[in-house]
Design a protein around this motif. Structure first.
Motif, PDB file in Angstrom:
ATOM      1  N   TYR A 120     -35.775 -35.095  63.016  1.00  0.00           N
ATOM      2  CA  TYR A 120     -35.012 -35.207  61.786  1.00  0.00           C
ATOM      3  C   TYR A 120     -33.605 -35.726  62.061  1.00  0.00           C
ATOM      4  O   TYR A 120     -32.968 -35.329  63.043  1.00  0.00           O
ATOM      5  CB  TYR A 120     -34.889 -33.851  61.083  1.00  0.00           C
ATOM      6  CG  TYR A 120     -36.198 -33.173  60.792  1.00  0.00           C
ATOM      7  CD1 TYR A 120     -36.869 -33.406  59.597  1.00  0.00           C
ATOM      8  CD2 TYR A 120     -36.772 -32.295  61.711  1.00  0.00           C
ATOM      9  CE1 TYR A 120     -38.070 -32.773  59.320  1.00  0.00           C
ATOM     10  CE2 TYR A 120     -37.976 -31.664  61.442  1.00  0.00           C
ATOM     11  CZ  TYR A 120     -38.617 -31.908  60.245  1.00  0.00           C
ATOM     12  OH  TYR A 120     -39.812 -31.289  59.983  1.00  0.00           O
ATOM     13  N   CYS A 121     -33.130 -36.566  61.168  1.00  0.00           N
ATOM     14  CA  CYS A 121     -31.764 -37.088  61.227  1.00  0.00           C
ATOM     15  C   CYS A 121     -31.022 -36.622  59.974  1.00  0.00           C
ATOM     16  O   CYS A 121     -31.532 -36.766  58.860  1.00  0.00           O
ATOM     17  CB  CYS A 121     -31.785 -38.614  61.306  1.00  0.00           C
ATOM     18  SG  CYS A 121     -30.151 -39.363  61.256  1.00  0.00           S
ATOM     19  N   PHE A 122     -29.836 -36.074  60.143  1.00  0.00           N
ATOM     20  CA  PHE A 122     -29.041 -35.551  59.036  1.00  0.00           C
ATOM     21  C   PHE A 122     -27.793 -36.406  58.837  1.00  0.00           C
ATOM     22  O   PHE A 122     -27.155 -36.812  59.806  1.00  0.00           O
ATOM     23  CB  PHE A 122     -28.615 -34.104  59.321  1.00  0.00           C
ATOM     24  CG  PHE A 122     -29.706 -33.094  59.147  1.00  0.00           C
ATOM     25  CD1 PHE A 122     -29.673 -32.167  58.122  1.00  0.00           C
ATOM     26  CD2 PHE A 122     -30.783 -33.055  60.033  1.00  0.00           C
ATOM     27  CE1 PHE A 122     -30.681 -31.239  57.957  1.00  0.00           C
ATOM     28  CE2 PHE A 122     -31.796 -32.121  59.880  1.00  0.00           C
ATOM     29  CZ  PHE A 122     -31.749 -31.213  58.838  1.00  0.00           C
ATOM     30  N   GLN A 123     -27.460 -36.650  57.575  1.00  0.00           N
ATOM     31  CA  GLN A 123     -26.243 -37.379  57.247  1.00  0.00           C
ATOM     32  C   GLN A 123     -25.539 -36.677  56.103  1.00  0.00           C
ATOM     33  O   GLN A 123     -26.101 -36.488  55.023  1.00  0.00           O
ATOM     34  CB  GLN A 123     -26.554 -38.824  56.853  1.00  0.00           C
ATOM     35  CG  GLN A 123     -25.323 -39.627  56.494  1.00  0.00           C
ATOM     36  CD  GLN A 123     -25.659 -41.049  56.083  1.00  0.00           C
ATOM     37  OE1 GLN A 123     -26.813 -41.470  56.169  1.00  0.00           O
ATOM     38  NE2 GLN A 123     -24.671 -41.777  55.626  1.00  0.00           N
ATOM     39  N   ARG A 124     -24.305 -36.279  56.337  1.00  0.00           N
ATOM     40  CA  ARG A 124     -23.540 -35.609  55.281  1.00  0.00           C
ATOM     41  C   ARG A 124     -23.158 -36.618  54.205  1.00  0.00           C
ATOM     42  O   ARG A 124     -22.758 -37.744  54.509  1.00  0.00           O
ATOM     43  CB  ARG A 124     -22.289 -34.965  55.862  1.00  0.00           C
ATOM     44  CG  ARG A 124     -21.513 -34.151  54.841  1.00  0.00           C
ATOM     45  CD  ARG A 124     -20.502 -33.257  55.491  1.00  0.00           C
ATOM     46  NE  ARG A 124     -19.808 -32.434  54.502  1.00  0.00           N
ATOM     47  CZ  ARG A 124     -19.225 -31.288  54.791  1.00  0.00           C
ATOM     48  NH1 ARG A 124     -19.271 -30.814  56.020  1.00  0.00           N
ATOM     49  NH2 ARG A 124     -18.603 -30.604  53.844  1.00  0.00           N
ATOM     50  N   LEU A 125     -23.286 -36.221  52.945  1.00  0.00           N
ATOM     51  CA  LEU A 125     -22.955 -37.087  51.824  1.00  0.00           C
ATOM     52  C   LEU A 125     -21.651 -36.634  51.183  1.00  0.00           C
ATOM     53  O   LEU A 125     -21.399 -35.429  51.061  1.00  0.00           O
ATOM     54  CB  LEU A 125     -24.071 -37.049  50.776  1.00  0.00           C
ATOM     55  CG  LEU A 125     -25.454 -37.529  51.245  1.00  0.00           C
ATOM     56  CD1 LEU A 125     -26.491 -37.284  50.152  1.00  0.00           C
ATOM     57  CD2 LEU A 125     -25.423 -38.996  51.626  1.00  0.00           C
ATOM     58  N   ASN A 126     -20.849 -37.600  50.782  1.00  0.00           N
ATOM     59  CA  ASN A 126     -19.580 -37.303  50.125  1.00  0.00           C
ATOM     60  C   ASN A 126     -19.843 -37.089  48.635  1.00  0.00           C
ATOM     61  O   ASN A 126     -19.611 -37.968  47.813  1.00  0.00           O
ATOM     62  CB  ASN A 126     -18.585 -38.446  50.347  1.00  0.00           C
ATOM     63  CG  ASN A 126     -17.212 -38.116  49.791  1.00  0.00           C
ATOM     64  OD1 ASN A 126     -16.879 -36.951  49.603  1.00  0.00           O
ATOM     65  ND2 ASN A 126     -16.427 -39.141  49.516  1.00  0.00           N
ATOM     66  N   ARG A 127     -20.358 -35.914  48.326  1.00  0.00           N
ATOM     67  CA  ARG A 127     -20.776 -35.603  46.958  1.00  0.00           C
ATOM     68  C   ARG A 127     -20.387 -34.161  46.644  1.00  0.00           C
ATOM     69  O   ARG A 127     -20.732 -33.256  47.404  1.00  0.00           O
ATOM     70  CB  ARG A 127     -22.282 -35.792  46.833  1.00  0.00           C
ATOM     71  CG  ARG A 127     -22.851 -35.511  45.473  1.00  0.00           C
ATOM     72  CD  ARG A 127     -24.359 -35.618  45.493  1.00  0.00           C
ATOM     73  NE  ARG A 127     -24.782 -36.958  45.826  1.00  0.00           N
ATOM     74  CZ  ARG A 127     -26.029 -37.262  46.193  1.00  0.00           C
ATOM     75  NH1 ARG A 127     -26.941 -36.317  46.297  1.00  0.00           N
ATOM     76  NH2 ARG A 127     -26.346 -38.511  46.465  1.00  0.00           N
ATOM     77  N   PRO A 128     -19.659 -33.929  45.555  1.00  0.00           N
ATOM     78  CA  PRO A 128     -19.235 -32.560  45.233  1.00  0.00           C
ATOM     79  C   PRO A 128     -20.420 -31.641  44.971  1.00  0.00           C
ATOM     80  O   PRO A 128     -21.440 -32.059  44.428  1.00  0.00           O
ATOM     81  CB  PRO A 128     -18.402 -32.727  43.956  1.00  0.00           C
ATOM     82  CG  PRO A 128     -18.089 -34.184  43.862  1.00  0.00           C
ATOM     83  CD  PRO A 128     -19.195 -34.904  44.556  1.00  0.00           C
ATOM     84  N   THR A 129     -20.267 -30.380  45.353  1.00  0.00           N
ATOM     85  CA  THR A 129     -21.296 -29.383  45.053  1.00  0.00           C
ATOM     86  C   THR A 129     -20.857 -28.471  43.920  1.00  0.00           C
ATOM     87  O   THR A 129     -21.671 -27.736  43.368  1.00  0.00           O
ATOM     88  CB  THR A 129     -21.610 -28.510  46.282  1.00  0.00           C
ATOM     89  OG1 THR A 129     -20.406 -27.848  46.690  1.00  0.00           O
ATOM     90  CG2 THR A 129     -22.147 -29.348  47.414  1.00  0.00           C
ATOM     91  N   ALA A 130     -19.582 -28.509  43.570  1.00  0.00           N
ATOM     92  CA  ALA A 130     -19.073 -27.633  42.517  1.00  0.00           C
ATOM     93  C   ALA A 130     -19.294 -28.264  41.150  1.00  0.00           C
ATOM     94  O   ALA A 130     -19.612 -29.439  41.024  1.00  0.00           O
ATOM     95  CB  ALA A 130     -17.589 -27.369  42.727  1.00  0.00           C
ATOM     96  N   GLY A 131     -19.123 -27.462  40.106  1.00  0.00           N
ATOM     97  CA  GLY A 131     -19.204 -27.989  38.754  1.00  0.00           C
ATOM     98  C   GLY A 131     -20.498 -27.637  38.060  1.00  0.00           C
ATOM     99  O   GLY A 131     -21.258 -26.771  38.474  1.00  0.00           O
ATOM    100  N   ALA A 132     -20.802 -28.390  37.019  1.00  0.00           N
ATOM    101  CA  ALA A 132     -21.937 -28.071  36.151  1.00  0.00           C
ATOM    102  C   ALA A 132     -23.267 -28.111  36.878  1.00  0.00           C
ATOM    103  O   ALA A 132     -24.192 -27.416  36.508  1.00  0.00           O
ATOM    104  CB  ALA A 132     -21.964 -29.045  34.972  1.00  0.00           C
ATOM    105  N   ARG A 133     -23.363 -28.926  37.940  1.00  0.00           N
ATOM    106  CA  ARG A 133     -24.666 -29.084  38.592  1.00  0.00           C
ATOM    107  C   ARG A 133     -25.153 -27.806  39.255  1.00  0.00           C
ATOM    108  O   ARG A 133     -26.345 -27.619  39.456  1.00  0.00           O
ATOM    109  CB  ARG A 133     -24.611 -30.231  39.590  1.00  0.00           C
ATOM    110  CG  ARG A 133     -24.546 -31.580  38.931  1.00  0.00           C
ATOM    111  CD  ARG A 133     -24.397 -32.682  39.930  1.00  0.00           C
ATOM    112  NE  ARG A 133     -23.213 -32.476  40.720  1.00  0.00           N
ATOM    113  CZ  ARG A 133     -22.941 -33.152  41.824  1.00  0.00           C
ATOM    114  NH1 ARG A 133     -23.780 -34.062  42.246  1.00  0.00           N
ATOM    115  NH2 ARG A 133     -21.838 -32.934  42.497  1.00  0.00           N
ATOM    116  N   LEU A 134     -24.215 -26.916  39.646  1.00  0.00           N
ATOM    117  CA  LEU A 134     -24.643 -25.687  40.290  1.00  0.00           C
ATOM    118  C   LEU A 134     -25.409 -24.776  39.332  1.00  0.00           C
ATOM    119  O   LEU A 134     -26.094 -23.868  39.751  1.00  0.00           O
ATOM    120  CB  LEU A 134     -23.429 -24.950  40.871  1.00  0.00           C
ATOM    121  CG  LEU A 134     -22.814 -25.595  42.112  1.00  0.00           C
ATOM    122  CD1 LEU A 134     -21.666 -24.743  42.625  1.00  0.00           C
ATOM    123  CD2 LEU A 134     -23.842 -25.800  43.205  1.00  0.00           C
TER     124      LEU A 134
END
Length: 199
Positions: A120-134
């Motif tokens: 497996y290869c992992f790549q961090r994404l510059n995407r917020p985790t906070a807000g309405a999506r949680l």
């Protein structure tokens, strides 16, 4: 240290090289049945662990909830058979409890047992985790991920073993939550995070 073969094609012959996992400059991990058997420093650093603390541990420790670990496993089990590659995007968790988005690409080396030997290869994404999506359900997160990959309703329905009508209903609710009028805006909302107006 586990080594993996690579071929370099020259003008007259192929030269076979072998690279240790540690030499690969992106976060990578080798696992058997979702147990981490080897990883490089880049992978350990991504989650804030020492390598020794990850070896022979389940991937479950890297998920915010055990239900996320189970759901992802079911999805991958459907797509890895046949030694195929597969990828998705999901929220992972560091040793400090920080949540972040990751794109994970994996390849199985066993046709009959996809989790037996996989890389497996992992790549961090510059995407917020906070807000309405949680506040979205796990199913809505899953559908949003597939929509962001450019998949159509029929493809998503097949992948999740749901009806097209169900996917359409989920997408309509997501559009309402995000305040979007089309798929492009929904994908932008998913990737960039909710705007101030929608918070």
């Amino acid at each position: 240290m586990t080594q993996y073969a690579a071929s370099v094609k020259g003008s007259t012959e192929k030269t076979h090289l072998r690279f240790a996992l540690e030499e690969i400059p992106v976060p990578m991990v080798y696992a058997t049945h979702r147990i981490i058997r080897d990883c490089n420093t880049a992978f350990a650093d991504l989650f804030g662990y020492d390598k020794a603390d990850l070896i022979d541990r389940s991937f479950a420790i890297l998920y915010p909830k055990i239900s996320d670990f189970i759901r992802t496993g079911r999805m991958w089990l459907d797509h890895l058979p046949g030694s195929r590659s597969y990828y998705d995007e999901r929220i992972m968790m560091s040793v400090t409890g920080q949540r972040f988005w990751c794109q994970v690409t994996g390849k199985s080396f066993r046709h009959d047992d996809p989790f037996a030997h996989a890389l497996y290869c992992f790549q961090r994404l510059n995407r917020p985790t906070a807000g309405a999506r949680l506040s979205l359900s796990e199913r809505q997160h899953q559908i949003l991920t597939l929509v962001s990959q450019g998949k159509k309703n029929a493809d998503i329905a097949t992948e999740l073993n749901l009806s097209v009508r169900t996917i359409e209903s989920h997408r309509a609710r997501l559009m309402k939550i995000a305040g979007c009028s089309n798929a492009a805006q929904l994908i932008s909302w998913f990737i960039q995070g909710p705007s101030k107006e929608s918070r």
